[in-house]
Design an enzyme around this catalytic site. Structure first.
Site, mmCIF file in Angstrom:
data_model
loop_
_atom_site.group_PDB
_atom_site.id
_atom_site.type_symbol
_atom_site.label_atom_id
_atom_site.label_comp_id
_atom_site.label_asym_id
_atom_site.label_seq_id
_atom_site.Cartn_x
_atom_site.Cartn_y
_atom_site.Cartn_z
ATOM 1 N N TYR A 189 0.831 -1.213 0.000
ATOM 2 C CA TYR A 189 0.000 0.000 0.000
ATOM 3 C C TYR A 189 0.859 1.254 0.000
ATOM 4 O O TYR A 189 0.433 2.309 -0.446
ATOM 5 C CB TYR A 189 -0.902 0.041 1.241
ATOM 6 C CG TYR A 189 -2.195 -0.711 1.106
ATOM 7 C CD1 TYR A 189 -2.214 -2.082 0.907
ATOM 8 C CD2 TYR A 189 -3.411 -0.050 1.198
ATOM 9 C CE1 TYR A 189 -3.407 -2.770 0.795
ATOM 10 C CE2 TYR A 189 -4.613 -0.730 1.095
ATOM 11 C CZ TYR A 189 -4.605 -2.088 0.896
ATOM 12 O OH TYR A 189 -5.794 -2.761 0.795
ATOM 13 N N LYS A 213 3.519 -15.444 2.118
ATOM 14 C CA LYS A 213 3.758 -16.160 0.854
ATOM 15 C C LYS A 213 5.263 -16.416 0.786
ATOM 16 O O LYS A 213 5.960 -15.988 -0.137
ATOM 17 C CB LYS A 213 3.238 -15.329 -0.325
ATOM 18 C CG LYS A 213 3.201 -16.056 -1.662
ATOM 19 C CD LYS A 213 2.166 -17.158 -1.736
ATOM 20 C CE LYS A 213 2.294 -17.893 -3.069
ATOM 21 N NZ LYS A 213 1.443 -19.100 -3.138
ATOM 22 N N ASP A 270 -2.589 -18.449 0.162
ATOM 23 C CA ASP A 270 -3.573 -19.170 -0.675
ATOM 24 C C ASP A 270 -4.236 -20.270 0.142
ATOM 25 O O ASP A 270 -5.453 -20.465 0.097
ATOM 26 C CB ASP A 270 -2.925 -19.710 -1.968
ATOM 27 C CG ASP A 270 -1.610 -20.451 -1.722
ATOM 28 O OD1 ASP A 270 -1.062 -20.394 -0.597
ATOM 29 O OD2 ASP A 270 -1.116 -21.101 -2.669
ATOM 30 N N ASP A 282 -6.235 -7.197 4.123
ATOM 31 C CA ASP A 282 -7.377 -6.559 3.446
ATOM 32 C C ASP A 282 -8.248 -7.627 2.802
ATOM 33 O O ASP A 282 -9.473 -7.651 2.968
ATOM 34 C CB ASP A 282 -6.853 -5.577 2.394
ATOM 35 C CG ASP A 282 -7.981 -4.886 1.642
ATOM 36 O OD1 ASP A 282 -8.948 -4.462 2.298
ATOM 37 O OD2 ASP A 282 -7.902 -4.790 0.400
ATOM 38 N N ASP A 320 -12.111 -9.449 4.361
ATOM 39 C CA ASP A 320 -13.391 -9.464 3.637
ATOM 40 C C ASP A 320 -13.938 -10.887 3.567
ATOM 41 O O ASP A 320 -15.142 -11.119 3.730
ATOM 42 C CB ASP A 320 -13.222 -8.933 2.198
ATOM 43 C CG ASP A 320 -13.403 -7.423 2.106
ATOM 44 O OD1 ASP A 320 -12.984 -6.714 3.041
ATOM 45 O OD2 ASP A 320 -13.964 -6.952 1.091
HETATM 46 C C1 IPM Z 1 -10.361 -1.341 3.941
HETATM 47 C C2 IPM Z 1 -10.579 -0.723 2.588
HETATM 48 C C3 IPM Z 1 -9.417 0.206 2.274
HETATM 49 C C4 IPM Z 1 -8.145 -0.628 2.279
HETATM 50 C C5 IPM Z 1 -9.554 0.992 0.950
HETATM 51 C C6 IPM Z 1 -10.839 1.789 0.909
HETATM 52 C C7 IPM Z 1 -8.377 1.868 0.696
HETATM 53 O O1 IPM Z 1 -10.743 -1.698 1.621
HETATM 54 O O2 IPM Z 1 -10.260 -0.588 4.927
HETATM 55 O O3 IPM Z 1 -10.302 -2.567 4.025
HETATM 56 O O4 IPM Z 1 -7.822 -1.281 1.279
HETATM 57 O O5 IPM Z 1 -7.465 -0.620 3.301
HETATM 58 MN MN MN Z 2 -10.841 -3.732 2.400
#
Ligand code: IPM
Ligand code: MN
Length: 345
Positions: free
Chosen positions: A138, A185, A217, A241, A245
């Site tokens: 990032y 990884k 993975d 990240d 999710d």
């Molecule tokens: C999160 C979001 C952010 C990230 C984006 C919006 C930059 O996806 O907080 O998980 O990737 O960190």
């Molecule tokens: Mn995110």
């Protein structure tokens, strides 16, 4: 009195922040402390007003804040901006030194039928994702060639950066079930080889914590095969990240997932989901992720009883079969959900 800077941001951000503030205000009244909410522009709306996602006024307010409550940023309206709303978010995290992102993913009994995984698989999921937040790909060198047909991003970590995030993960594991899975990884990436070496070295200081290492993975696969095997998962910025999710969905909906970004001055508390422009302005968003982020905020300020109260109220609300649209076709609005949680405090 504590100063809470509220950065509602874009899309559903303002709707969910309104509900989080509603619940936080009710909790502070009940528990007898005072919160002062200061609203500032951030993200796309700040680009519209100031030409930049993280304007000076916002920057100076968060610099003096006790904590930051954040909604969400971004949306198609700003996709072509030279500086996108998301870059403001990275600057915010970095400027506050918030290198440790804690993302709990725990399934509520009432949501076991909302998980896309079978009940016997999703049952008992209780994971804490510890994501490194101010380094890695990032923040590494990136670029695009003049012709525009070649581009690169760089994953780079120092040993010190890895050690400080790993320490947070070990400490968290100590306060939980004492199991830590470090994700990397290391069969390919040099940065991951260093990551693994640093975690192994630090593990010597935590003989009471059981450490395992997993390739990313495999971790993605294991999360849906048997999520209950995990306690604390330690990840780099990008792996965290992606996996957070995935973990969120196991618990029913990404809309219910909170996070705390700590380590520096004021902590940042935000749901892990995005700005969901497709449902913005419809009063249809799930405010639980923001409300639970509010609970994490209170805990960071030492208001443990109030935080616990909010978490209990969320659970009671779900147990009463009150859901927003992400969880059930028979549903309440975003503001009704906030009312329902506040009423159960
Ligand atoms: C999160 C979001 C952010 C990230 C984006 C919006 C930059 O996806 O907080 O998980 O990737 O960190
Ligand atoms: Mn995110």
């Amino acid at each position: 009195m504590k100063n809470i800077v509220v950065l509602s941001g874009d899309g559903i951000g303002p709707e969910i922040c309104t509900e989080a503030v509603k619940v936080l205000s009710a909790a502070s009244k009940k528990h007898g402390f005072e919160l002062n909410f200061i609203y500032k522009d951030f993200g796309g709306c700040a680009i519209d007003h100031y030409g930049t996602p993280f304007p000076f006024d916002t920057r100076s307010a968060v610099g003096k804040a006790d904590a930051v409550l954040l909604g969400a940023v971004g949306g198609p309206a700003w996709d072509k901006c030279a500086k996108r709303p998301e870059s403001g978010l990275l600057e915010l995290r970095s400027s506050l030194g918030a290198y440790a992102n804690l993302r709990p993913a725990r399934i509520y009994k009432a949501l076991e039928d909302s998980s896309p995984l079978k009940r016997e698989i999703c049952q008992g999921t209780d994971i804490l994702m510890v994501r490194e937040l101010t380094g890695g790909i990032y923040f590494g060198k990136r670029g695009t060639s003049e012709s525009g047909d070649r581009a690169f991003d760089t994953e780079e970590y120092s040993g010190a950066e890895i050690e400080r995030i790993a320490r947070v993960a070990f400490e968290q594991a100590r306060s939980r079930r004492r199991r830590l899975c470090s994700v990397d990884k290391a069969n390919i990436l040099d940065s991951s080889k260093l990551w693994r070496r640093c975690v192994e070295a630090l593990a010597k200081q935590y003989p009471d914590v059981e450490v395992t290492h997993m390739y990313v993975d495999n971790a993605a696969m294991q999360l849906v095969r048997c999520p209950s095997q995990f306690d604390v998962i330690l990840c780099s910025n990008m792996f965290g990240d992606i996996l957070s999710d995935e973990a969120s969905m196991i618990c029913g909906s990404i809309g219910t997932m909170p996070s705390a970004s700590i380590g520096g001055k004021a902590g940042i508390f935000e749901p892990i989901h995005g700005s969901a422009p497709d449902i913005a302005g419809q009063n249809a968003a799930d405010p639980i992720g923001a409300v639970l982020s509010g609970a994490m905020l209170l805990r960071s300020l030492g208001y443990d009883a109030a935080a616990q109260d909010i978490e209990r109220a969320v659970e009671l609300t779900l147990n009463d079969g009150i859901f927003t649209r992400d969880l059930s076709p028979v549903c309440v609005t975003c503001s009704e959900m906030g009312d329902a949680i506040a009423a159960r405090l």
